[in-house]
Write a protein that holds these residues in place. Structure first.
Motif, PDB file in Angstrom:
ATOM      1  N   VAL A  48       0.834  -1.204   0.000  1.00  0.00           N
ATOM      2  CA  VAL A  48       0.000   0.000   0.000  1.00  0.00           C
ATOM      3  C   VAL A  48       0.866   1.251   0.000  1.00  0.00           C
ATOM      4  O   VAL A  48       0.617   2.198  -0.756  1.00  0.00           O
ATOM      5  CB  VAL A  48      -0.961  -0.008   1.211  1.00  0.00           C
ATOM      6  CG1 VAL A  48      -1.613   1.332   1.410  1.00  0.00           C
ATOM      7  CG2 VAL A  48      -2.009  -1.084   1.024  1.00  0.00           C
ATOM      8  N   ILE A  49       1.911   1.264   0.820  1.00  0.00           N
ATOM      9  CA  ILE A  49       2.790   2.437   0.875  1.00  0.00           C
ATOM     10  C   ILE A  49       3.539   2.608  -0.444  1.00  0.00           C
ATOM     11  O   ILE A  49       3.716   3.735  -0.929  1.00  0.00           O
ATOM     12  CB  ILE A  49       3.746   2.324   2.077  1.00  0.00           C
ATOM     13  CG1 ILE A  49       2.942   2.464   3.365  1.00  0.00           C
ATOM     14  CG2 ILE A  49       4.836   3.373   2.011  1.00  0.00           C
ATOM     15  CD1 ILE A  49       3.735   2.291   4.617  1.00  0.00           C
ATOM     16  N   GLN A  50       3.945   1.511  -1.061  1.00  0.00           N
ATOM     17  CA  GLN A  50       4.613   1.606  -2.359  1.00  0.00           C
ATOM     18  C   GLN A  50       3.653   2.141  -3.417  1.00  0.00           C
ATOM     19  O   GLN A  50       4.030   2.975  -4.236  1.00  0.00           O
ATOM     20  CB  GLN A  50       5.147   0.234  -2.775  1.00  0.00           C
ATOM     21  CG  GLN A  50       5.866   0.264  -4.115  1.00  0.00           C
ATOM     22  CD  GLN A  50       6.540  -1.048  -4.428  1.00  0.00           C
ATOM     23  OE1 GLN A  50       7.091  -1.682  -3.543  1.00  0.00           O
ATOM     24  NE2 GLN A  50       6.510  -1.449  -5.674  1.00  0.00           N
ATOM     25  N   PHE A  51       2.404   1.697  -3.403  1.00  0.00           N
ATOM     26  CA  PHE A  51       1.417   2.176  -4.363  1.00  0.00           C
ATOM     27  C   PHE A  51       1.147   3.674  -4.179  1.00  0.00           C
ATOM     28  O   PHE A  51       1.097   4.430  -5.151  1.00  0.00           O
ATOM     29  CB  PHE A  51       0.111   1.388  -4.223  1.00  0.00           C
ATOM     30  CG  PHE A  51      -1.004   1.929  -5.058  1.00  0.00           C
ATOM     31  CD1 PHE A  51      -1.034   1.714  -6.425  1.00  0.00           C
ATOM     32  CD2 PHE A  51      -2.019   2.676  -4.480  1.00  0.00           C
ATOM     33  CE1 PHE A  51      -2.059   2.229  -7.207  1.00  0.00           C
ATOM     34  CE2 PHE A  51      -3.047   3.193  -5.244  1.00  0.00           C
ATOM     35  CZ  PHE A  51      -3.067   2.971  -6.610  1.00  0.00           C
ATOM     36  N   LEU A  52       0.976   4.107  -2.924  1.00  0.00           N
ATOM     37  CA  LEU A  52       0.737   5.528  -2.664  1.00  0.00           C
ATOM     38  C   LEU A  52       1.928   6.384  -3.087  1.00  0.00           C
ATOM     39  O   LEU A  52       1.757   7.455  -3.671  1.00  0.00           O
ATOM     40  CB  LEU A  52       0.432   5.754  -1.185  1.00  0.00           C
ATOM     41  CG  LEU A  52      -0.974   5.409  -0.730  1.00  0.00           C
ATOM     42  CD1 LEU A  52      -1.089   5.544   0.779  1.00  0.00           C
ATOM     43  CD2 LEU A  52      -1.993   6.286  -1.425  1.00  0.00           C
ATOM     44  N   THR A  53       3.127   5.912  -2.806  1.00  0.00           N
ATOM     45  CA  THR A  53       4.331   6.641  -3.194  1.00  0.00           C
ATOM     46  C   THR A  53       4.435   6.760  -4.709  1.00  0.00           C
ATOM     47  O   THR A  53       4.722   7.839  -5.241  1.00  0.00           O
ATOM     48  CB  THR A  53       5.580   5.949  -2.635  1.00  0.00           C
ATOM     49  OG1 THR A  53       5.462   5.846  -1.216  1.00  0.00           O
ATOM     50  CG2 THR A  53       6.831   6.715  -2.974  1.00  0.00           C
ATOM     51  N   GLY A  58       4.114   9.964  -9.416  1.00  0.00           N
ATOM     52  CA  GLY A  58       3.634  10.050 -10.795  1.00  0.00           C
ATOM     53  C   GLY A  58       2.867  11.340 -11.044  1.00  0.00           C
ATOM     54  O   GLY A  58       3.065  12.011 -12.067  1.00  0.00           O
ATOM     55  N   LEU A  59       2.000  11.717 -10.103  1.00  0.00           N
ATOM     56  CA  LEU A  59       1.259  12.977 -10.236  1.00  0.00           C
ATOM     57  C   LEU A  59       2.186  14.179 -10.164  1.00  0.00           C
ATOM     58  O   LEU A  59       2.022  15.152 -10.910  1.00  0.00           O
ATOM     59  CB  LEU A  59       0.192  13.067  -9.142  1.00  0.00           C
ATOM     60  CG  LEU A  59      -0.973  12.103  -9.272  1.00  0.00           C
ATOM     61  CD1 LEU A  59      -1.821  12.126  -8.004  1.00  0.00           C
ATOM     62  CD2 LEU A  59      -1.818  12.435 -10.484  1.00  0.00           C
ATOM     63  N   LEU A  87      -6.703  11.949  -3.113  1.00  0.00           N
ATOM     64  CA  LEU A  87      -5.512  12.119  -2.279  1.00  0.00           C
ATOM     65  C   LEU A  87      -5.575  13.379  -1.433  1.00  0.00           C
ATOM     66  O   LEU A  87      -4.999  13.433  -0.346  1.00  0.00           O
ATOM     67  CB  LEU A  87      -4.252  12.125  -3.142  1.00  0.00           C
ATOM     68  CG  LEU A  87      -3.891  10.793  -3.789  1.00  0.00           C
ATOM     69  CD1 LEU A  87      -2.664  10.945  -4.666  1.00  0.00           C
ATOM     70  CD2 LEU A  87      -3.665   9.728  -2.745  1.00  0.00           C
ATOM     71  N   SER A  88      -6.267  14.405  -1.902  1.00  0.00           N
ATOM     72  CA  SER A  88      -6.371  15.625  -1.104  1.00  0.00           C
ATOM     73  C   SER A  88      -7.147  15.348   0.184  1.00  0.00           C
ATOM     74  O   SER A  88      -6.833  15.906   1.233  1.00  0.00           O
ATOM     75  CB  SER A  88      -7.035  16.744  -1.905  1.00  0.00           C
ATOM     76  OG  SER A  88      -8.368  16.398  -2.232  1.00  0.00           O
ATOM     77  N   GLY A  89      -8.148  14.484   0.109  1.00  0.00           N
ATOM     78  CA  GLY A  89      -8.874  14.113   1.318  1.00  0.00           C
ATOM     79  C   GLY A  89      -8.048  13.248   2.250  1.00  0.00           C
ATOM     80  O   GLY A  89      -8.164  13.334   3.474  1.00  0.00           O
ATOM     81  N   LEU A  90      -7.193  12.398   1.682  1.00  0.00           N
ATOM     82  CA  LEU A  90      -6.356  11.517   2.490  1.00  0.00           C
ATOM     83  C   LEU A  90      -5.258  12.285   3.217  1.00  0.00           C
ATOM     84  O   LEU A  90      -4.901  11.979   4.351  1.00  0.00           O
ATOM     85  CB  LEU A  90      -5.735  10.430   1.607  1.00  0.00           C
ATOM     86  CG  LEU A  90      -4.892   9.372   2.281  1.00  0.00           C
ATOM     87  CD1 LEU A  90      -5.731   8.549   3.244  1.00  0.00           C
ATOM     88  CD2 LEU A  90      -4.247   8.480   1.241  1.00  0.00           C
ATOM     89  N   PHE A  91      -4.723  13.319   2.551  1.00  0.00           N
ATOM     90  CA  PHE A  91      -3.599  14.076   3.098  1.00  0.00           C
ATOM     91  C   PHE A  91      -4.006  15.459   3.587  1.00  0.00           C
ATOM     92  O   PHE A  91      -3.224  16.404   3.511  1.00  0.00           O
ATOM     93  CB  PHE A  91      -2.497  14.211   2.042  1.00  0.00           C
ATOM     94  CG  PHE A  91      -1.795  12.925   1.727  1.00  0.00           C
ATOM     95  CD1 PHE A  91      -0.812  12.438   2.565  1.00  0.00           C
ATOM     96  CD2 PHE A  91      -2.125  12.195   0.597  1.00  0.00           C
ATOM     97  CE1 PHE A  91      -0.166  11.247   2.282  1.00  0.00           C
ATOM     98  CE2 PHE A  91      -1.479  11.007   0.304  1.00  0.00           C
ATOM     99  CZ  PHE A  91      -0.500  10.536   1.150  1.00  0.00           C
ATOM    100  N   THR A  92      -5.222  15.614   4.108  1.00  0.00           N
ATOM    101  CA  THR A  92      -5.668  16.936   4.560  1.00  0.00           C
ATOM    102  C   THR A  92      -4.849  17.442   5.743  1.00  0.00           C
ATOM    103  O   THR A  92      -4.559  18.628   5.824  1.00  0.00           O
ATOM    104  CB  THR A  92      -7.157  16.916   4.966  1.00  0.00           C
ATOM    105  OG1 THR A  92      -7.365  15.872   5.894  1.00  0.00           O
ATOM    106  CG2 THR A  92      -8.052  16.759   3.773  1.00  0.00           C
ATOM    107  N   MET A  93      -4.482  16.566   6.653  1.00  0.00           N
ATOM    108  CA  MET A  93      -3.745  16.981   7.850  1.00  0.00           C
ATOM    109  C   MET A  93      -2.228  16.841   7.685  1.00  0.00           C
ATOM    110  O   MET A  93      -1.483  16.879   8.660  1.00  0.00           O
ATOM    111  CB  MET A  93      -4.199  16.150   9.056  1.00  0.00           C
ATOM    112  CG  MET A  93      -5.668  16.296   9.379  1.00  0.00           C
ATOM    113  SD  MET A  93      -6.147  17.975   9.769  1.00  0.00           S
ATOM    114  CE  MET A  93      -5.302  18.222  11.302  1.00  0.00           C
TER     115      MET A  93
END
Length: 104
Positions: A48-53, A58-59, A87-93
């Motif tokens: 999961v961490i590799q996929f998110l990274t 990529g973005l 991703l904006s919702g996931l990384f809001t904080m």
């Protein structure tokens, strides 16, 4: 000695991951999130961490290409996270540091 030559592969290599499965297991055990830890939990977390990274980089690479720059900067990572709906919702904080290391 078990098996022949080449039988000693890491769990990360067997899972086809670049992120360390052993380190994920160590962090999960150190965090004491549960009394017991399944064998596949650190493998899943590393994947999961590799996929998110990969997704974030990529973005940010697309953003750098759009701006015609050769480097991915913290600002581009922050902008890529901000512009992506999920991703904006996931990384809001999350705060992305704007302090970039000096180039050589």
């Amino acid at each position: 000695f078990s098996g022949g030559r080449g039988s000693c592969r890491s769990r990360s290599a067997r899972a086809g991951l670049a992120f360390s499965v052993c380190q994920m297991e160590r962090l999960l055990r150190a965090g004491r999130y549960a009394k017991r830890l399944g064998a596949s939990a650190p493998i899943f977390l590393a994947a999961v961490i590799q996929f998110l990274t990969a997704t974030v980089l990529g973005l940010a690479g697309d953003e750098a290409r759009h701006r015609r720059t050769a480097y991915i900067t913290p600002e581009l990572v922050d902008r890529a996270l901000h512009n992506h709906e999920l991703l904006s919702g996931l990384f809001t904080m999350t705060t992305v540091s704007q302090v970039a290391p000096a180039r050589y």
